[in-house]
Write an enzyme that holds these catalytic residues in place. Structure first.
Site, PDB file in Angstrom:
ATOM      1  N   THR A 188       0.860  -1.180   0.000  1.00 14.72           N
ATOM      2  CA  THR A 188       0.000   0.000   0.000  1.00 14.72           C
ATOM      3  C   THR A 188       0.895   1.228   0.000  1.00 14.72           C
ATOM      4  OG1 THR A 188      -0.127  -0.211   2.389  1.00 14.72           O
ATOM      5  CG2 THR A 188      -2.002  -1.014   1.163  1.00 14.72           C
ATOM      6  N   GLY A 189       0.918   1.919  -1.121  1.00 14.44           N
ATOM      7  CA  GLY A 189       1.782   3.080  -1.262  1.00 14.44           C
ATOM      8  C   GLY A 189       0.995   4.381  -1.200  1.00 14.44           C
ATOM      9  N   GLU A 215       0.473   6.544  -3.693  1.00 11.04           N
ATOM     10  CA  GLU A 215      -0.375   6.786  -4.852  1.00 11.04           C
ATOM     11  C   GLU A 215      -1.091   5.546  -5.358  1.00 11.04           C
ATOM     12  OE1 GLU A 215       2.907   8.333  -6.875  1.00 11.04           O
ATOM     13  OE2 GLU A 215       2.920   9.881  -5.352  1.00 11.04           O
ATOM     14  N   ASP A 250      12.847   7.241 -11.348  1.00 11.74           N
ATOM     15  CA  ASP A 250      12.617   7.004  -9.913  1.00 11.74           C
ATOM     16  C   ASP A 250      13.400   5.767  -9.494  1.00 11.74           C
ATOM     17  OD1 ASP A 250      11.648   7.411  -7.339  1.00 11.74           O
ATOM     18  OD2 ASP A 250       9.773   6.339  -7.691  1.00 11.74           O
ATOM     19  N   TYR A 305      14.572   0.952  -3.829  1.00 14.99           N
ATOM     20  CA  TYR A 305      13.169   0.604  -3.584  1.00 14.99           C
ATOM     21  C   TYR A 305      12.485   0.058  -4.833  1.00 14.99           C
ATOM     22  CZ  TYR A 305      13.913   3.499   0.523  1.00 14.99           C
ATOM     23  OH  TYR A 305      14.405   4.014   1.694  1.00 14.99           O
ATOM     24  N   ASP A 309       7.979  -0.081 -11.166  1.00 12.94           N
ATOM     25  CA  ASP A 309       7.497   1.281 -10.916  1.00 12.94           C
ATOM     26  C   ASP A 309       7.953   2.246 -12.019  1.00 12.94           C
ATOM     27  OD1 ASP A 309       6.124   3.131  -9.481  1.00 12.94           O
ATOM     28  OD2 ASP A 309       7.472   3.185  -7.754  1.00 12.94           O
TER      29      ASP A 309
HETATM   30  P1  ADP Z   1       4.797   2.567  -5.548  1.00  7.48           P
HETATM   31  O1  ADP Z   1       4.443   3.699  -6.449  1.00  7.48           O
HETATM   32  O2  ADP Z   1       3.832   2.389  -4.439  1.00  7.48           O
HETATM   33  O3  ADP Z   1       6.225   2.636  -5.092  1.00  7.48           O
HETATM   34  P2  ADP Z   1       5.578   0.127  -6.971  1.00  7.48           P
HETATM   35  O4  ADP Z   1       5.280  -0.130  -8.401  1.00  7.48           O
HETATM   36  O5  ADP Z   1       6.995   0.423  -6.631  1.00  7.48           O
HETATM   37  O6  ADP Z   1       4.596   1.275  -6.475  1.00  7.48           O
HETATM   38  O7  ADP Z   1       5.081  -1.117  -6.148  1.00  7.48           O
HETATM   39  C1  ADP Z   1       5.103  -1.134  -4.738  1.00  7.48           C
HETATM   40  C2  ADP Z   1       5.553  -2.497  -4.236  1.00  7.48           C
HETATM   41  O8  ADP Z   1       4.712  -3.522  -4.753  1.00  7.48           O
HETATM   42  C3  ADP Z   1       6.953  -2.877  -4.682  1.00  7.48           C
HETATM   43  O9  ADP Z   1       7.926  -2.447  -3.783  1.00  7.48           O
HETATM   44  C4  ADP Z   1       6.898  -4.389  -4.740  1.00  7.48           C
HETATM   45  O10 ADP Z   1       7.096  -4.941  -3.466  1.00  7.48           O
HETATM   46  C5  ADP Z   1       5.456  -4.650  -5.140  1.00  7.48           C
HETATM   47  N1  ADP Z   1       5.356  -4.845  -6.602  1.00  7.48           N
HETATM   48  C6  ADP Z   1       5.189  -3.898  -7.550  1.00  7.48           C
HETATM   49  N2  ADP Z   1       5.142  -4.436  -8.775  1.00  7.48           N
HETATM   50  C7  ADP Z   1       5.288  -5.767  -8.602  1.00  7.48           C
HETATM   51  C8  ADP Z   1       5.320  -6.894  -9.495  1.00  7.48           C
HETATM   52  N3  ADP Z   1       5.200  -6.741 -10.803  1.00  7.48           N
HETATM   53  N4  ADP Z   1       5.489  -8.113  -8.959  1.00  7.48           N
HETATM   54  C9  ADP Z   1       5.613  -8.277  -7.624  1.00  7.48           C
HETATM   55  N5  ADP Z   1       5.587  -7.267  -6.739  1.00  7.48           N
HETATM   56  C10 ADP Z   1       5.424  -6.024  -7.215  1.00  7.48           C
HETATM   57 MN    MN Z   2       8.064   2.069  -5.893  1.00  2.15          MN
END
Ligand code: ADP
Ligand code: MN
Length: 260
Positions: A57-58, A60, A197, A201, A214
């Site tokens: 849960t981020g 955005e 970005d 992370y 991301d």
């Molecule tokens: P945010 O904008 O919230 O940082 P992310 O795309 O980085 O969004 O995703 C947040 C988290 O969700 C990542 O740190 C990862 O743990 C998990 N996540 C995102 N995309 C994937 C994916 N394709 N497969 C598995 N886990 C993912």
């Molecule tokens: Mn991210």
């Protein structure tokens, strides 16, 4: 009260894997009715077979696991859902304007989030087609992106941030650094994208192989701010990897990525 009834009905239609009411409660809290409808459409089209648990849960967006079906084949999915209400529109502006793929004069404020999702999908597609390690993008609709789930048994692989001290125990860090450079170079030269970005992370480790996630804010290399984003990305990498004894100067790294 009517809203709650409609939401309850939509939740019934979405197959949610966990039988307990906890998952259901989370879904009801996290999603607005429009998002539930979008998810419902993605299940009606057959992409989402069953929604699983929360992965992240981020600020955005939220990421969920789902059992998926792509061209008739079972695929574990990462379902990335942008929050329509609380998303930070202003930050998005900077990355969207200046990107010649999108005619921002035609995009209303309300649609900004949908354009962002389309951008994330197209960035992933561009990178994936150039052979960069990113989750394979499958489809997108409104504020939802469906992509390959990088993980096992519904649990995501760790980011290199999450591994921290263990990083040097689970992998050869020097090798990892050079793999990251290789994919970054491919991203820049072949996909003609700057991640914008990139940090510990947003790099996931799958079988000792780095994957970039991301990609919503990634811009084309001819974006007016592409160079400063690239510089920030590279400085983040240098900062993170210096803790593991890797010493490369910024000048060396940028010229190796750009190839000039
Ligand atoms: P945010 O904008 O919230 O940082 P992310 O795309 O980085 O969004 O995703 C947040 C988290 O969700 C990542 O740190 C990862 O743990 C998990 N996540 C995102 N995309 C994937 C994916 N394709 N497969 C598995 N886990 C993912
Ligand atoms: Mn991210």
């Amino acid at each position: 009260m009517k809203d709650i009834k409609r939401i309850e009905k939509l939740l019934d239609q979405l197959r949610i894997k966990e039988k307990d009411s906890e998952a259901r409660k989370i879904f009801a809290e996290v999603f607005d009715e429009r998002t539930l409808k979008t998810l419902y459409k993605l299940s009606a089209k057959g992409y989402i077979q069953a929604l699983g648990g929360v992965v992240s849960t981020g600020k955005e967006a939220n990421v969920f696991y789902a059992d998926g079906s792509i061209n008739g084949e079972f695929k574990p999915l990462a379902v990335k859902i942008y929050r329509i209400e609380t998303s930070e529109f202003f930050k998005m502006d900077e990355y969207l304007f200046g990107d010649r793929r999108f005619d921002m004069r035609r995009v209303s404020k309300k649609e900004l989030i949908f354009t962002w999702v389309e951008k994330e999908f197209r960035n992933l597609e561009r990178a994936f087609n150039a052979g960069v390690n990113v989750p394979e993008p499958y489809t997108y609709l409104k504020n939802v992106v469906l992509m390959e789930f990088l993980g096992e048994d519904e649990r995501p692989y760790p980011t290199i941030f999450e591994l921290k001290r263990d990083l040097s125990e689970v992998t050869d860090v020097e090798e990892l650094y050079s793999r990251i450079k290789e994919h970054l170079t491919r991203l820049y030269r072949k996909a003609e994208l700057v991640h914008a970005d990139l940090s510990e992370y947003n790099i996931v480790l799958k079988d000792n192989d780095p994957y970039f996630i991301d990609m919503g804010q990634a811009v084309l290399t001819d974006h007016p701010l592409a160079n400063s984003y690239l510089e920030r990305d590279l400085r983040n990498l240098i900062r993170f990897f210096s803790r593991y004894g890797i010493k490369e100067s910024f000048e060396e790294l940028i010229s190796s990525v750009k190839g000039d």
